[in-house]
Structures are given as structure tokens and as C-alpha cells.
Design a protein around this motif. Structure first.
Motif, short mmCIF file in Angstrom:
data_model
loop_
_atom_site.label_atom_id
_atom_site.label_comp_id
_atom_site.label_asym_id
_atom_site.label_seq_id
_atom_site.Cartn_x
_atom_site.Cartn_y
_atom_site.Cartn_z
N UNK A 157 -8.81 5.70 -18.44
CA UNK A 157 -8.12 4.62 -17.96
C UNK A 157 -6.98 5.28 -16.81
N UNK A 158 -6.89 4.27 -15.87
CA UNK A 158 -5.91 4.20 -14.85
C UNK A 158 -4.84 3.48 -14.91
N UNK A 159 -3.63 3.91 -14.42
CA UNK A 159 -2.42 2.85 -14.81
C UNK A 159 -1.97 2.97 -13.36
N UNK A 160 -1.62 1.59 -12.76
CA UNK A 160 -0.99 1.70 -11.53
C UNK A 160 -0.03 0.63 -11.34
N UNK A 161 1.09 0.86 -11.04
CA UNK A 161 2.21 -0.09 -10.78
C UNK A 161 2.02 -0.99 -9.64
N UNK A 162 1.80 -2.27 -10.06
CA UNK A 162 1.84 -3.21 -8.60
C UNK A 162 2.90 -4.02 -8.57
N UNK A 163 3.80 -3.96 -9.28
CA UNK A 163 5.13 -4.88 -8.77
C UNK A 163 6.20 -4.08 -9.91
N UNK A 164 7.47 -4.22 -9.06
CA UNK A 164 8.50 -3.74 -9.68
C UNK A 164 9.32 -2.74 -8.63
N UNK A 165 10.66 -2.26 -9.02
CA UNK A 165 11.58 -1.34 -8.27
C UNK A 165 10.97 -0.18 -7.65
#
Length: 168
Positions: A157-165
């Protein structure tokens, strides 16, 4: 007698607050007047509660029993509001985190998904509850403080932050 009177007063106040919050939430999401009605009866010394939903006002209002209702976005939103109220009214207080996995599976363009995001935002702000939401609904991402996209290939699995500070 005094304890029974206190219990009755407490229950009435709780029911009024519960019905008021749920009614406001449903009306905010669906854009038409909706009211949760709570009716209690005592039968053979046992308290029985009926929940009904009134949609609309005046002579065109439609009332339906909640028990036995299934499917549809109204039932989804009603269930969410009742869960939030249960968690936030628990004594002793529970940690203010609610995990929701696809909380609105019957949401469609007619239930205006952006209003569902606004409802979660309002509940979080007013009640001090954090929501961790798993969803494919873009409108819920827009309402979030932080959002992550999780993609899966096989067992990786790959986790990518798409929104946030701190987008990474």
C-alpha cells in the motif's frame, strides 16, 4: 417519587436536545424541514420508545417510523447523528474520536454530498469530536482538515497526503 420525577425531567430534557440536534442536522443536509419525534410509552412497567421522522411542514408533512426503515441517505445521516450523540454524551467521557468507514453509502447527487461534509465539519467544531473517515466521496475530502490517498498494488500500500498543513 422524587427520584422518579428527576429521572423523568432528565429524560425529557435529553430527548428534547437529541431530537433538536438530529432535526437540525437532517434539515441542514437535505435542505428541507425534517423533525425527529420521540414518543415514550410505559407498558407493564417497561418504557418503550418509538422514533419517527417528519419530513416537510403543515398539511403536506409526511411522518414515517424510523424502526424498520432501511437504506437511503436519510437513514445514513440519522444513524450517524445518533452515533455521534451517543459517543459525546457518554459518561464517563470517551476519547473524542469517531471512526467512520463509508458513512454515507447511499449518498448521491440528490443528497448533495457537500452538505454531508459540512455536517461533519459542524459536528466536529461544535462537539469537539475528531472524525477519521474512510470514503471515496470527494466532497468529504473537501471538508477535511487533512486527507490521505491510499492506493494498493497486491499486498503493498502507498499512502500519500493530499490535503493538510504538511502535504508530502
Amino acid at each position: 417519587d422524587v427520584l422518579q420525577a428527576l429521572e423523568g425531567t432528565y429524560r425529557e430534557n435529553f430527548e428534547r436536545a437529541l431530537a433538536g440536534l438530529v432535526s437540525k442536522g437532517l434539515t441542514a443536509v437535505f435542505g428541507e424541514p425534517m423533525e425527529l419525534r420521540i414518543e415514550n410509552r410505559i407498558f407493564r412497567d417497561v418504557l418503550s420508545t418509538d422514533l419517527s421522522l417528519v419530513i416537510g411542514t403543515g398539511s403536506t408533512a409526511i411522518e414515517t417510523k424510523v424502526l424498520g426503515a432501511s437504506g437511503g441517505s436519510v437513514v445514513n445521516v440519522l444513524c450517524l447523528l445518533l452515533r455521534v450523540l451517543l459517543v459525546t454524551s457518554a459518561r464517563p467521557a470517551l476519547r473524542p474520536l469517531l471512526l467512520l468507514d463509508e458513512p454515507f453509502p447511499f449518498a448521491d447527487e440528490y443528497s448533495q454530498p457537500e452538505r454531508l461534509g459540512s455536517l461533519l465539519r459542524e459536528l466536529a467544531d461544535r462537539l469537539g469530536v475528531q472524525f477519521l473517515v474512510v470514503s471515496h466521496e470527494p466532497a468529504l475530502v473537501e471538508a477535511a482538515d487533512m486527507a490521505y490517498e491510499i492506493t494498493r498494488k497486491g499486498s503493498a500500500a502507498t499512502v500519500k497526503q493530499v490535503k493538510g498543513a504538511e502535504q508530502r
